[in-house]
Design a protein around this motif. Sequence first.
Motif, mmCIF file in Angstrom:
data_model
loop_
_atom_site.group_PDB
_atom_site.id
_atom_site.type_symbol
_atom_site.label_atom_id
_atom_site.label_comp_id
_atom_site.label_asym_id
_atom_site.label_seq_id
_atom_site.Cartn_x
_atom_site.Cartn_y
_atom_site.Cartn_z
ATOM 1 N N UNK A 1 -1.953 -4.283 -27.872
ATOM 2 C CA UNK A 1 -1.607 -2.928 -28.552
ATOM 3 C C UNK A 1 0.451 -3.086 -27.546
ATOM 4 N N UNK A 2 1.819 -3.558 -27.199
ATOM 5 C CA UNK A 2 2.804 -3.009 -26.124
ATOM 6 C C UNK A 2 2.084 -2.584 -25.501
ATOM 7 N N UNK A 3 1.608 -0.786 -26.328
ATOM 8 C CA UNK A 3 1.756 0.515 -24.706
ATOM 9 C C UNK A 3 0.429 -0.179 -24.027
ATOM 10 N N UNK A 4 -0.591 -1.238 -24.137
ATOM 11 C CA UNK A 4 -2.101 -1.544 -23.769
ATOM 12 C C UNK A 4 -0.956 -2.303 -22.705
ATOM 13 N N UNK A 5 -0.499 -3.590 -23.629
ATOM 14 C CA UNK A 5 0.492 -4.441 -22.372
ATOM 15 C C UNK A 5 1.308 -3.798 -21.022
ATOM 16 N N UNK A 6 2.115 -2.650 -21.645
ATOM 17 C CA UNK A 6 2.524 -2.607 -20.787
ATOM 18 C C UNK A 6 1.838 -1.346 -19.228
ATOM 19 N N UNK A 7 0.709 -1.098 -19.846
ATOM 20 C CA UNK A 7 -0.160 -0.258 -18.853
ATOM 21 C C UNK A 7 -0.911 -1.401 -18.435
ATOM 22 N N UNK A 8 -1.464 -3.021 -18.621
ATOM 23 C CA UNK A 8 -1.680 -3.647 -18.047
ATOM 24 C C UNK A 8 -1.174 -4.435 -17.186
ATOM 25 N N UNK B 1 -10.864 10.163 -5.222
ATOM 26 C CA UNK B 1 -10.549 9.459 -3.907
ATOM 27 C C UNK B 1 -9.078 9.513 -3.676
ATOM 28 N N UNK B 2 -9.261 9.859 -2.254
ATOM 29 C CA UNK B 2 -7.629 9.481 -2.041
ATOM 30 C C UNK B 2 -7.085 8.601 -1.674
ATOM 31 N N UNK B 3 -7.388 7.266 -2.243
ATOM 32 C CA UNK B 3 -7.441 5.997 -2.963
ATOM 33 C C UNK B 3 -6.123 5.949 -4.019
ATOM 34 N N UNK B 4 -7.318 6.555 -5.087
ATOM 35 C CA UNK B 4 -7.442 6.696 -6.608
ATOM 36 C C UNK B 4 -5.926 7.920 -7.151
ATOM 37 N N UNK B 5 -6.013 8.865 -6.089
ATOM 38 C CA UNK B 5 -4.860 10.132 -6.241
ATOM 39 C C UNK B 5 -3.537 9.315 -5.880
ATOM 40 N N UNK B 6 -3.670 8.631 -4.629
ATOM 41 C CA UNK B 6 -2.055 8.107 -4.256
ATOM 42 C C UNK B 6 -1.922 6.958 -5.813
ATOM 43 N N UNK B 7 -2.284 5.983 -5.382
ATOM 44 C CA UNK B 7 -1.802 4.726 -6.271
ATOM 45 C C UNK B 7 -1.669 4.996 -8.305
ATOM 46 N N UNK B 8 -2.954 6.431 -8.228
ATOM 47 C CA UNK B 8 -2.765 7.106 -9.412
ATOM 48 C C UNK B 8 -1.355 7.208 -9.341
ATOM 49 N N UNK B 9 -0.839 8.348 -9.368
ATOM 50 C CA UNK B 9 0.869 8.083 -9.295
ATOM 51 C C UNK B 9 1.333 7.271 -9.043
ATOM 52 N N UNK B 10 1.775 6.195 -8.753
ATOM 53 C CA UNK B 10 1.961 5.528 -8.241
ATOM 54 C C UNK B 10 1.879 4.471 -9.723
ATOM 55 N N UNK B 11 0.702 4.519 -10.063
ATOM 56 C CA UNK B 11 0.394 3.970 -11.617
ATOM 57 C C UNK B 11 1.278 4.223 -12.551
ATOM 58 N N UNK B 12 0.662 5.732 -12.906
ATOM 59 C CA UNK B 12 1.448 6.493 -13.810
ATOM 60 C C UNK B 12 3.071 6.101 -13.706
ATOM 61 N N UNK B 13 4.335 6.326 -12.394
ATOM 62 C CA UNK B 13 4.869 5.314 -12.788
ATOM 63 C C UNK B 13 5.577 4.695 -13.115
ATOM 64 N N UNK B 14 4.109 3.516 -12.041
ATOM 65 C CA UNK B 14 4.729 1.676 -12.789
ATOM 66 C C UNK B 14 4.765 1.420 -14.694
ATOM 67 N N UNK B 15 3.398 2.737 -14.877
ATOM 68 C CA UNK B 15 3.739 2.239 -16.557
ATOM 69 C C UNK B 15 4.802 2.925 -17.510
ATOM 70 N N UNK B 16 5.678 3.988 -16.867
ATOM 71 C CA UNK B 16 6.544 4.203 -17.190
ATOM 72 C C UNK B 16 7.624 3.293 -17.666
ATOM 73 N N UNK C 1 7.311 -0.086 -16.742
ATOM 74 C CA UNK C 1 7.158 -1.127 -17.830
ATOM 75 C C UNK C 1 6.946 -0.873 -18.992
ATOM 76 N N UNK C 2 6.554 0.360 -19.421
ATOM 77 C CA UNK C 2 7.265 1.132 -21.757
ATOM 78 C C UNK C 2 8.903 0.935 -21.673
ATOM 79 N N UNK C 3 9.583 1.469 -20.317
ATOM 80 C CA UNK C 3 10.515 0.959 -20.064
ATOM 81 C C UNK C 3 11.792 0.479 -20.970
ATOM 82 N N UNK C 4 10.710 -1.076 -20.320
ATOM 83 C CA UNK C 4 11.471 -2.379 -20.574
ATOM 84 C C UNK C 4 10.432 -3.815 -22.028
ATOM 85 N N UNK C 5 9.573 -2.836 -22.189
ATOM 86 C CA UNK C 5 8.406 -3.381 -23.569
ATOM 87 C C UNK C 5 8.926 -3.005 -24.958
ATOM 88 N N UNK C 6 9.136 -3.671 -25.604
ATOM 89 C CA UNK C 6 8.942 -3.692 -26.976
ATOM 90 C C UNK C 6 8.539 -3.212 -27.547
#
Length: 474
Positions: free
Chosen positions: A388-395, A449-464, A466-471
Amino acid sequence: MANTVDKYFDLVDQNQQKFIETLREVVEIPSVSSDASKRGEVVRMGEWLQARWEQLGAQCKRIDPGKQILEGEELDLPPVILGQYGNDANKKTVLVYGHYDVQPALLEEDPFTLVEMDDGRLVGRGSTDDKGPILGWLLCVETHKQAGLDFPVNLKFCFEGMEESGSEGLDAIIIDQADKWFKGTDVVCISDNYWLGKNKPCLTHGLRGVSYFHLEVEGPGADLHSGVFGGTVHEPMVDLVHLLSKLVDTNGRIQIPGIYDQVMPVTDEEELTYENLEFSHVALATDLKHDVIIHAEERDTLKHRWRYPTLSIHGVEGAFYSPGDKTVIPAKVKGKFSLRTVPNMEPKRVAELVTAFLEKEFAKLGSKNRMRVIETHGGRWWYSSPNHPNFVAGARATELVYGVKPDLTREGGSIPVTLTFEENLNVNVLLLPMGAADDGAHSINEKIDRRNYIQGIKLLGAYLHEVAVTDMTA
């Protein structure tokens, strides 16, 4: 988009310690939903979230789900906090869900003080489940606003304070608000689960359901002395143990006829998702502290965790269980067991099969005791295509942050609200985890883990972004 995302990533890196201090602040709020004495703290955590979002300019709505009886006391349920940040008709709208309550913890852990370990672990109750992830959404918005970056989507959120105690009242609110507050939602994202392993991120596209049963066997009007009545009466515990032993064999195969008939066949698409996953029996046995793994092949272990039903026996109520010896024959006992269900099993049919089987087995005993099967919960499974495109954006977001394609996983556990959102909003739901498999949610020394927390904040932002430009209609 690239320049905006890069700037966002840089700012997250610059603010790492500040973000950890924010996590420390919320971990210190002992928002244990199952403890009546902590109900005020759960409410305080919800109010903290609402106030912080409103400082950003988000429009918030507090809904009180009602009341409950807990430890003999009538209490108000913690508020469900609904919110919206942005209302641009030209942008997509993403709804995110999380919970701000936590599991109880032994006080000797000092559980409500976040401790930053030398190896990068951030140890504290709720750090990974689910305070770290819900802070991730908040800090994502704060970072964009403080930097003057255009936020890529309209963000709606739904945060509850009863997830660890059954999400009482939440389903009714989602159903009621589906065409009100949640109207216009394009996709849903939930960050309340974990990677398959410790190093490689994943996207989760399936959850098992859970049907829980109490099996009661009742005989005499009171407990009896075994020296007087042993061998002269039908003993409820003997009947119960016999019945429980018939449910599942020692290799995990459920013995109830017809229980596998509804299970969805394995597809070619599904088989591909088991390739190159970060999962090994060696690591699993290490985590278990002893190799008690049933299956020889790792793929089979994952299939029995994700896509086949299982039955587990959890305990017996009414029996003698204290230290020492007691020669009592209990008058009434209750066995507790559950089935984890998978596509395309229906809870009603599962309950019918379980009840019919146990009634038949009990009849074979010729016992004069009374037996009753009670289904206490019948939550459904959830499954979504990882294409699904939502998962494609997440990937794409995961590759951008971590530099690897995510594992595509399902989980053996249950998050019932996933299906509630999907069915009532008629949109796709993505599970996008922040934490790792060894975070120890619900257990002693829960951590992220500090890595997961900080990179996770990046991931959530990157996901949003990607959703913005995904059909999403593709």
